[in-house]
Design a protein around this motif. Structure first.
Motif, PDB file in Angstrom:
ATOM      1  N   UNK A 127       0.658  -1.164   0.061  1.00 49.61           N
ATOM      2  CA  UNK A 127      -0.165  -0.063   0.112  1.00 49.61           C
ATOM      3  C   UNK A 127       1.003   1.402   0.148  1.00 49.61           C
ATOM      4  N   UNK A 128       0.989   1.880  -1.419  1.00 51.97           N
ATOM      5  CA  UNK A 128       1.779   3.076  -1.109  1.00 51.97           C
ATOM      6  C   UNK A 128       1.727   4.227  -0.283  1.00 51.97           C
ATOM      7  N   UNK A 129       0.306   4.502   0.074  1.00 57.68           N
ATOM      8  CA  UNK A 129       0.087   5.399   1.157  1.00 57.68           C
ATOM      9  C   UNK A 129       0.607   5.022   2.389  1.00 57.68           C
ATOM     10  N   UNK A 130       0.592   3.743   2.865  1.00 62.21           N
ATOM     11  CA  UNK A 130       1.035   3.302   4.317  1.00 62.21           C
ATOM     12  C   UNK A 130       2.486   3.380   4.037  1.00 62.21           C
ATOM     13  N   UNK A 131       3.119   3.055   2.887  1.00 65.18           N
ATOM     14  CA  UNK A 131       4.591   3.274   2.688  1.00 65.18           C
ATOM     15  C   UNK A 131       5.046   4.754   2.950  1.00 65.18           C
ATOM     16  N   UNK A 132       4.225   5.690   2.444  1.00 64.10           N
ATOM     17  CA  UNK A 132       4.412   6.902   2.592  1.00 64.10           C
ATOM     18  C   UNK A 132       4.531   7.333   4.136  1.00 64.10           C
ATOM     19  N   UNK A 133       3.381   6.866   4.862  1.00 66.10           N
ATOM     20  CA  UNK A 133       3.176   7.373   6.147  1.00 66.10           C
ATOM     21  C   UNK A 133       4.112   6.754   6.935  1.00 66.10           C
ATOM     22  N   UNK A 134       4.688   5.552   6.793  1.00 66.05           N
ATOM     23  CA  UNK A 134       5.614   4.814   7.659  1.00 66.05           C
ATOM     24  C   UNK A 134       7.110   5.487   7.579  1.00 66.05           C
ATOM     25  N   UNK A 135       7.239   5.820   6.355  1.00 58.45           N
ATOM     26  CA  UNK A 135       8.646   6.456   5.772  1.00 58.45           C
ATOM     27  C   UNK A 135       8.577   7.762   6.407  1.00 58.45           C
ATOM     28  N   UNK A 136       7.501   8.298   6.291  1.00 55.81           N
ATOM     29  CA  UNK A 136       7.514   9.867   7.141  1.00 55.81           C
ATOM     30  C   UNK A 136       7.718   9.833   8.439  1.00 55.81           C
ATOM     31  N   UNK A 137       6.997   8.830   9.225  1.00 63.18           N
ATOM     32  CA  UNK A 137       7.122   8.558  10.553  1.00 63.18           C
ATOM     33  C   UNK A 137       8.591   8.305  10.975  1.00 63.18           C
ATOM     34  N   UNK A 138       9.163   7.387  10.028  1.00 57.47           N
ATOM     35  CA  UNK A 138      10.421   7.008  10.444  1.00 57.47           C
ATOM     36  C   UNK A 138      11.618   8.174  10.601  1.00 57.47           C
ATOM     37  N   UNK A 139      11.335   8.743   9.563  1.00 57.76           N
ATOM     38  CA  UNK A 139      12.341  10.254   9.095  1.00 57.76           C
ATOM     39  C   UNK A 139      11.904  11.351   9.715  1.00 57.76           C
ATOM     40  N   UNK A 140      10.599  11.238  10.294  1.00 55.53           N
ATOM     41  CA  UNK A 140      10.116  12.433  11.236  1.00 55.53           C
ATOM     42  C   UNK A 140      10.253  13.771  10.325  1.00 55.53           C
ATOM     43  N   UNK A 141       9.611  13.450   9.055  1.00 54.49           N
ATOM     44  CA  UNK A 141       9.331  14.619   8.308  1.00 54.49           C
ATOM     45  C   UNK A 141       8.312  15.469   8.696  1.00 54.49           C
ATOM     46  N   UNK A 142       7.388  14.983   9.427  1.00 56.74           N
ATOM     47  CA  UNK A 142       6.098  15.537   9.820  1.00 56.74           C
ATOM     48  C   UNK A 142       6.721  16.623  11.212  1.00 56.74           C
ATOM     49  N   UNK A 143       7.759  16.355  11.676  1.00 58.46           N
ATOM     50  CA  UNK A 143       8.251  16.928  12.865  1.00 58.46           C
ATOM     51  C   UNK A 143       9.207  18.057  12.879  1.00 58.46           C
ATOM     52  N   UNK A 144       9.186  18.980  13.659  1.00 57.72           N
ATOM     53  CA  UNK A 144      10.420  20.041  13.507  1.00 57.72           C
ATOM     54  C   UNK A 144      11.626  19.523  13.744  1.00 57.72           C
ATOM     55  N   UNK A 145      12.775  20.016  13.348  1.00 55.15           N
ATOM     56  CA  UNK A 145      13.947  19.603  13.497  1.00 55.15           C
ATOM     57  C   UNK A 145      14.346  19.402  15.119  1.00 55.15           C
ATOM     58  N   UNK A 146      14.903  18.534  15.543  1.00 51.44           N
ATOM     59  CA  UNK A 146      15.099  18.194  16.871  1.00 51.44           C
ATOM     60  C   UNK A 146      16.710  18.096  16.979  1.00 51.44           C
ATOM     61  N   UNK A 147      17.544  18.751  16.446  1.00 44.10           N
ATOM     62  CA  UNK A 147      18.931  18.785  16.557  1.00 44.10           C
ATOM     63  C   UNK A 147      19.604  17.502  16.783  1.00 44.10           C
TER      64      UNK A 147
END
Length: 179
Positions: free
Chosen positions: A100-120
């Motif tokens: 499922x490409x959308x689940x893949x996108x969501x899991x990827x975004x979660x893992x690399x934290x693209x939806x979160x601000x930089x945490x240094x």
């Protein structure tokens, strides 16, 4: 091969100014992929024809040499934590676990934290370059925004750029000639 000067990007990365280096990377990707009027014309033709394809061609044809330089600079200055090849490997691993490409996108975004601000210092592996370049190349196109990332990660594979070989070549390949 293009005439891009990577000196500013390398200086920002060497100083661990990740946010500024991220913006510089986005600027380079947009410039080197010739994103601009010609791309918007392709998008217009795609809209008129009813086929939303072709707008991603600049990403799919990104120069291998320049892609390798970008990736090697990020790898070198982040001790292998950041770079397009790092993201490509994470994305590929996640994609093999889901059809499922959308689940893949969501899991990827979660893992690399693209939806979160930089945490240094706690910024996860693969966080940079951020999704800014992805959004800049897909904004408002009606396609899943991650398609540009998929095309770029495919291009990394086509160019035979991989994290392990890039890591061993960072001292040589990441020092492009200054023009």
């Amino acid at each position: 091969m293009t005439n891009t000067n990577y000196g500013r990007l390398e200086a920002l990365l060497a100083a661990h100014q990740w946010q500024e280096a991220d913006q510089q990377t986005t600027d380079i990707i947009l410039r080197e992929s010739n994103w601009g009027i010609s791309t918007w014309k392709m998008w217009g033709v795609a809209l008129l024809s009813g086929k939303l394809t072709g707008w991603y061609e600049p990403i799919k044809q990104y120069p291998c040499h320049d892609l390798e330089i970008l990736d090697n600079l990020w790898l070198k200055h982040s001790d292998g934590r950041f770079g397009l090849s790092v993201q490509q490997q994470i994305f590929k691993r996640i994609a093999t676990q889901s059809n499922d490409e959308f689940r893949t996108y969501d899991a990827f975004m979660d893992e690399v934290a693209w939806d979160q601000p930089d945490r240094s210092s706690s910024t996860p592996i693969g966080h940079f370059p951020s999704e800014d370049w992805v959004q800049a190349t897909t904004y408002g196109k009606g396609e899943p925004w991650m398609l540009s990332a998929v095309y770029m990660y495919d291009r990394i594979e086509e160019c035979q750029i991989s994290q392990p070989s890039s890591m061993s070549q960072t001292d040589n390949a990441s020092k492009p000639p200054q023009r």
